[in-house]
Enzyme design. Structure first.
Site: not given
Ligand SMILES: [Zn+2]
Length: 196
Positions: A40, A122, A161, A171
């Protein structure tokens, strides 16, 4: 180059990494193992880097008065297993054996609810600003540690994602260079040769 990472298989926690444990998690469904890694991109406020706000979002403490965007998302209960900041430093929010709430409504090769069987990582960034070299390196090192700890994962099953929630999520965005990242992974010895 980042140093190797170690995950304690009993706890699902990274050794020597800052832990900011999120309340936003639960157990994976019985018998379900992590089989997918989801990459992400996140920045809070959007386009700004370096603040405490990602930690605050994932721990349910984002102050709505700080920014208009925070007002929209302050009550959203989300998390990821880990975050790689712009300088490559890592934060862990959820143990890898548990289910983090990062993917939302999603499908991978026809299988719904990707949170059940995935690990969410992330990168601090946006769809349009290039991710940093330390982030590419750290993501390779982290994925290597995950592959070494969880044989149910494979270097073939690492997606963005946007790949599992098309039309809803963008993303990590075009700014994430998958070929660059895969070549780092290969240079560390993962890829075709050690494909599982
Ligand atoms: Zn995401």
């Amino acid at each position: 180059m980042q140093t190797a990472l170690k995950i304690d298989p009993a706890t699902g926690l990274l050794a020597g990494v800052r832990q900011v444990i999120s309340p936003h998690f639960d157990a994976r469904p019985a018998g379900v193992l992590p089989e997918l890694i989801v990459v992400h991109g996140i920045s809070l406020p959007p386009g700004e880097f370096g603040g405490p706000w990602i930690d605050r979002l994932f721990t349910g403490g984002l102050p709505p008065e700080v920014h208009p965007y925070f007002r929209e998302i302050a009550r959203v209960r989300v998390s990821a297993h880990a975050l790689i900041r712009r300088d490559g430093s890592l934060v862990q929010y959820v143990a890898f054996g548990l289910r983090a709430w990062h993917a939302g409504q999603s499908h991978y090769r026809g299988r719904p609810a990707c949170n059940d069987f995935s690990i969410g990582i992330e990168l601090e960034g946006t769809d349009n600003i290039p991710y940093t070299s330390p982030q590419y390196e750290q993501l390779a090192v982290l994925v290597e540690a995950l592959l070494a700890t969880y044989p149910s994962l494979s270097s073939d099953h690492v997606v963005g994602h946007s790949d599992i929630a098309p039309g809803r999520k963008t993303d990590p965005g075009p700014s994430f260079d998958w070929e660059r990242w895969r070549s780092i992974l290969r240079s560390h010895g993962w890829g075709e040769r050690r494909k599982r």
